[in-house]
Design an enzyme around this catalytic site. Structure first.
Site, PDB file in Angstrom:
ATOM      1  N   CYS A 281     -17.792   6.005  -0.669  1.00 56.53           N
ATOM      2  CA  CYS A 281     -17.058   7.260  -0.559  1.00 56.53           C
ATOM      3  C   CYS A 281     -18.063   8.390  -0.394  1.00 56.53           C
ATOM      4  O   CYS A 281     -19.084   8.420  -1.087  1.00 56.53           O
ATOM      5  CB  CYS A 281     -16.212   7.483  -1.813  1.00 56.53           C
ATOM      6  SG  CYS A 281     -15.238   8.997  -1.783  1.00 56.53           S
TER       7      CYS A 281
ATOM      8  N   HIS B 294      -7.544   4.014   0.988  1.00 55.14           N
ATOM      9  CA  HIS B 294      -8.588   4.716   0.241  1.00 55.14           C
ATOM     10  C   HIS B 294      -8.236   6.195   0.090  1.00 55.14           C
ATOM     11  O   HIS B 294      -8.321   6.762  -1.011  1.00 55.14           O
ATOM     12  CB  HIS B 294      -9.927   4.548   0.969  1.00 55.14           C
ATOM     13  CG  HIS B 294     -11.075   5.233   0.310  1.00 55.14           C
ATOM     14  ND1 HIS B 294     -12.018   4.543  -0.427  1.00 55.14           N
ATOM     15  CD2 HIS B 294     -11.453   6.540   0.263  1.00 55.14           C
ATOM     16  CE1 HIS B 294     -12.911   5.408  -0.898  1.00 55.14           C
ATOM     17  NE2 HIS B 294     -12.602   6.621  -0.475  1.00 55.14           N
ATOM     18  N   GLU B 295      -7.812   6.815   1.178  1.00 59.20           N
ATOM     19  CA  GLU B 295      -7.503   8.249   1.136  1.00 59.20           C
ATOM     20  C   GLU B 295      -6.221   8.537   0.360  1.00 59.20           C
ATOM     21  O   GLU B 295      -6.140   9.540  -0.354  1.00 59.20           O
ATOM     22  CB  GLU B 295      -7.442   8.823   2.548  1.00 59.20           C
ATOM     23  CG  GLU B 295      -8.706   8.631   3.373  1.00 59.20           C
ATOM     24  CD  GLU B 295     -10.003   9.004   2.672  1.00 59.20           C
ATOM     25  OE1 GLU B 295     -10.002   9.873   1.766  1.00 59.20           O
ATOM     26  OE2 GLU B 295     -11.047   8.422   3.033  1.00 59.20           O
TER      27      GLU B 295
ATOM     28  N   HIS C 172      -7.094   8.715  -3.129  1.00 62.87           N
ATOM     29  CA  HIS C 172      -7.642  10.043  -3.449  1.00 62.87           C
ATOM     30  C   HIS C 172      -6.528  11.031  -3.773  1.00 62.87           C
ATOM     31  O   HIS C 172      -6.631  11.789  -4.732  1.00 62.87           O
ATOM     32  CB  HIS C 172      -8.463  10.594  -2.274  1.00 62.87           C
ATOM     33  CG  HIS C 172      -9.913  10.292  -2.328  1.00 62.87           C
ATOM     34  ND1 HIS C 172     -10.741  10.730  -3.329  1.00 62.87           N
ATOM     35  CD2 HIS C 172     -10.701   9.594  -1.471  1.00 62.87           C
ATOM     36  CE1 HIS C 172     -11.973  10.330  -3.095  1.00 62.87           C
ATOM     37  NE2 HIS C 172     -11.985   9.625  -1.977  1.00 62.87           N
TER      38      HIS C 172
END
Length: 139
Positions: A88, A129-130, A133
């Site tokens: 990241c 992944h985002e 977040h």
């Protein structure tokens, strides 16, 4: 506008609030994400708003030669779970995580239209992944 990358785990662990792409401020965050991702494209394939210091549910992911901007993305389903390691831009090193090979995602596009898309492979991994977040989940 290119924004600095946030590295504070405190900020990165804060879940984002829903965004409205028809709101000028949220639309500007989307553009800032696109600009910042483009500036880091040599080392990054996706970003979420909290990575530039904004607690909104907005992400951008590289898809081929273009970048896909998503407001309020939600993974509806995933199939083909597998183990991998990810890095990241906001955090040093890599970490193990579980991802799905294929996902279905509901989101708003930059005009505020609801979209549902299916993604697989690396694009699915980037989006997951985002989305993590935006939910305050760090790998």
């Amino acid at each position: 506008m290119i924004k600095p990358i946030v590295t504070s785990p405190l900020m990165l662990r804060a879940p984002g609030e829903d965004a409205d792409p028809t709101d000028a401020l949220d639309a500007q965050v989307g553009q800032d994400l696109l600009d910042t991702l483009e500036a880091h494209r040599h080392e990054c394939v996706g970003m979420a708003a909290n990575m530039i210091g904004v607690r909104k549910r907005i992400i951008v992911a590289v898809e081929g030669t273009r970048s896909l901007l998503m407001y309020n993305p939600e993974v509806l389903e995933g199939t083909g779970a597998y183990e991998t390691e990810e890095g990241c831009l906001s955090l040093p090193g890599t970490r193990p995580c579980t991802r799905f090979r294929t996902i279905r995602v509901r989101y708003l596009d930059e005009r505020g239209h609801e979209r549902t898309g299916s993604f697989s492979g690396y694009m699915a991994q980037i989006i997951q992944h985002e989305v993590d977040h935006t939910n305050g989940i760090l790998i």
